[in-house]
Scaffold this active site. Structure first.
Site, mmCIF file in Angstrom:
data_model
loop_
_atom_site.group_PDB
_atom_site.id
_atom_site.type_symbol
_atom_site.label_atom_id
_atom_site.label_comp_id
_atom_site.label_asym_id
_atom_site.label_seq_id
_atom_site.Cartn_x
_atom_site.Cartn_y
_atom_site.Cartn_z
ATOM 1 N N GLU A 134 1.203 31.611 24.180
ATOM 2 C CA GLU A 134 0.930 32.583 23.102
ATOM 3 C C GLU A 134 1.769 33.855 23.166
ATOM 4 O O GLU A 134 1.230 34.956 23.078
ATOM 5 C CB GLU A 134 -0.572 32.940 23.120
ATOM 6 C CG GLU A 134 -1.459 31.721 22.993
ATOM 7 C CD GLU A 134 -2.964 32.033 23.016
ATOM 8 O OE1 GLU A 134 -3.349 33.155 23.354
ATOM 9 O OE2 GLU A 134 -3.751 31.123 22.667
ATOM 10 N N GLU A 242 -4.651 21.465 22.544
ATOM 11 C CA GLU A 242 -6.024 22.006 22.491
ATOM 12 C C GLU A 242 -6.709 21.644 21.178
ATOM 13 O O GLU A 242 -7.387 22.475 20.569
ATOM 14 C CB GLU A 242 -5.995 23.545 22.655
ATOM 15 C CG GLU A 242 -5.226 24.049 23.868
ATOM 16 C CD GLU A 242 -5.268 25.574 24.058
ATOM 17 O OE1 GLU A 242 -6.106 26.247 23.428
ATOM 18 O OE2 GLU A 242 -4.451 26.083 24.843
HETATM 19 C C1 HAH Z 1 -6.659 29.287 23.317
HETATM 20 N N1 HAH Z 1 -6.366 30.452 22.547
HETATM 21 C C2 HAH Z 1 -6.212 29.423 24.765
HETATM 22 O O1 HAH Z 1 -4.927 28.867 24.944
HETATM 23 C C3 HAH Z 1 -7.155 28.717 25.740
HETATM 24 O O2 HAH Z 1 -6.752 29.003 27.045
HETATM 25 C C4 HAH Z 1 -8.569 29.151 25.542
HETATM 26 O O3 HAH Z 1 -9.427 28.492 26.463
HETATM 27 C C5 HAH Z 1 -8.978 28.901 24.137
HETATM 28 C C6 HAH Z 1 -8.078 28.971 23.148
HETATM 29 C C7 HAH Z 1 -6.550 30.291 21.134
HETATM 30 C C8 HAH Z 1 -6.635 31.515 20.307
HETATM 31 C C9 HAH Z 1 -6.777 31.379 18.955
HETATM 32 O O4 HAH Z 1 -6.799 30.158 18.421
HETATM 33 C C10 HAH Z 1 -6.864 32.492 18.128
HETATM 34 C C11 HAH Z 1 -6.843 33.763 18.657
HETATM 35 C C12 HAH Z 1 -6.724 33.902 19.998
HETATM 36 C C13 HAH Z 1 -6.630 32.775 20.805
#
Ligand code: HAH
Length: 332
Positions: A134, A242
């Site tokens: 990210e 994911e």
């Molecule tokens: C993810 N971020 C992460 O990669 C993961 O490590 C965590 O457990 C859950 C989600 C996703 C995310 C998003 O879709 C929107 C805003 C912030 C983060």
């Protein structure tokens, strides 16, 4: 678990491994589902910096080791998640003993030591790592996410350094850049530019991770296809890292439901069907499809974006029974 269905990962064996995230708890509570239906595992939280390296001179490998041992015993792949991210970092990481922010060289040393220690420890058991998670800004003209301590302290080459350190620690491990909103055209083009910059500089990167936190409303199949094509044109492999399909539109904050409506269930089924049909079409480049949860009783979406609101985004229900969506993606 009452109802028996064929194994999901066996059904997909010719296409790609099917993964899920796990925690120390779900290794126990979801053991049957994990063994039967998934052949790739990702630690949801316990390989993140704050969990695995909570103090400067202290690592905690207990949960990660437990996952890796489970995976070896049951013949599962392991994806590593994640080495360098703006989130879930320990408070010591960016500061010295006086509490002041550290400088570039000090942080690069800490990054190198961390990556080398973690990647080396799991070099024979973790087949790929989300090296950087990210780092791209969602909207606006900036490519790199602003207000990230990695960017602020190290500068934009923090990504290159992370990939180089990981590759030096384990030359055979596959290294990924991973992000969300990866199919949204504006962010897709930024992720593409960032990754192309790394590829053009011969930085050791082998794949793009598409988080795929989607919903029954979007993104459109056309946008997903365009994103897959665009990233694949870099000559890299793609992992869906994911995947989940929220039954709510992102801006919908309703909290009144105790079970999904019939319409939600139908839409979820259609959506999983079209998504997996697309993934099968691209199985030359899509080389892992990981869901962010094994069943609806353990999903981060119960806390995001509305805390304490139940969601039903996965392929098995809260009782670990197969949902219509699961049955549908097995019909080919
Ligand atoms: C993810 N971020 C992460 O990669 C993961 O490590 C965590 O457990 C859950 C989600 C996703 C995310 C998003 O879709 C929107 C805003 C912030 C983060």
């Amino acid at each position: 678990m009452s109802e028996q269905v064929l194994s999901l990962y066996k059904k997909y064996e010719k296409y790609f491994p099917i993964g899920t995230c796990v925690s120390p708890r779900t290794l126990q509570t979801h053991k049957g589902l994990l063994i039967e239906h998934y052949n790739s595992l990702t630690s949801e939280n316990h390989m993140k910096f704050e969990s695995i390296h909570p103090k400067k001179d202290e690592y905690d490998f207990s949960a990660a080791d437990e996952l890796v041992q489970f995976a070896q015993k049951h013949d599962k792949l392991v994806r590593g998640h994640t080495l360098v991210w703006h989130g879930q970092n320990p408070s010591w990481l960016f500061r010295n003993d006086q509490g002041d922010l550290i400088d570039r060289n000090t942080l690069l040393k800490r990054m190198e030591e961390h990556i080398n220690t973690v990647v080396t420890r799991y070099k024979d058991t973790v087949y790929c790592w989300d090296v950087v998670n990210e780092a791209v800004e969602d909207s606006g003209s900036e490519i790199l996410r602003q207000r990230s301590p990695w960017l602020d302290i190290v500068g934009p080459d923090f990504l290159e350094k992370a990939f180089e350190y990981a590759h030096a620690a384990s030359p055979d491990t596959l290294l990924f850049y991973n992000d969300y909103n990866e199919s949204q055209p504006e962010k897709r083009d930024k992720i593409y530019k960032l990754v192309k910059g790394l590829v053009d500089k011969n930085i050791p990167i082998h794949g793009v991770g598409l988080q795929a936190h989607w919903s029954i409303f979007g993104p459109s199949l056309d946008d997903i296809r365009a994103a897959i094509e665009k990233y694949a044109s870099l000559g890299l492999q793609l992992h869906i890292t994911e995947l989940d399909v929220s039954v709510f539109e992102f801006d919908d904050r309703r909290t009144d439901l105790t079970e999904p409506t019939a319409e939600m269930v139908d839409k979820l089924t259609e959506r999983y069907d079209e998504i997996f049909t697309l993934f099968r079409e691209y199985s030359e480049v899509v080389t892992n499809v990981t869901l962010w949860g094994a069943a609806d009783d353990a999903t981060w979406l119960d806390g995001f974006p509305v805390r304490g609101r139940k969601n039903w985004p996965l392929l098995f229900d809260v009782n670990h029974d197969p949902k219509p969506a699961l049955k549908k993606i097995m019909e080919f």
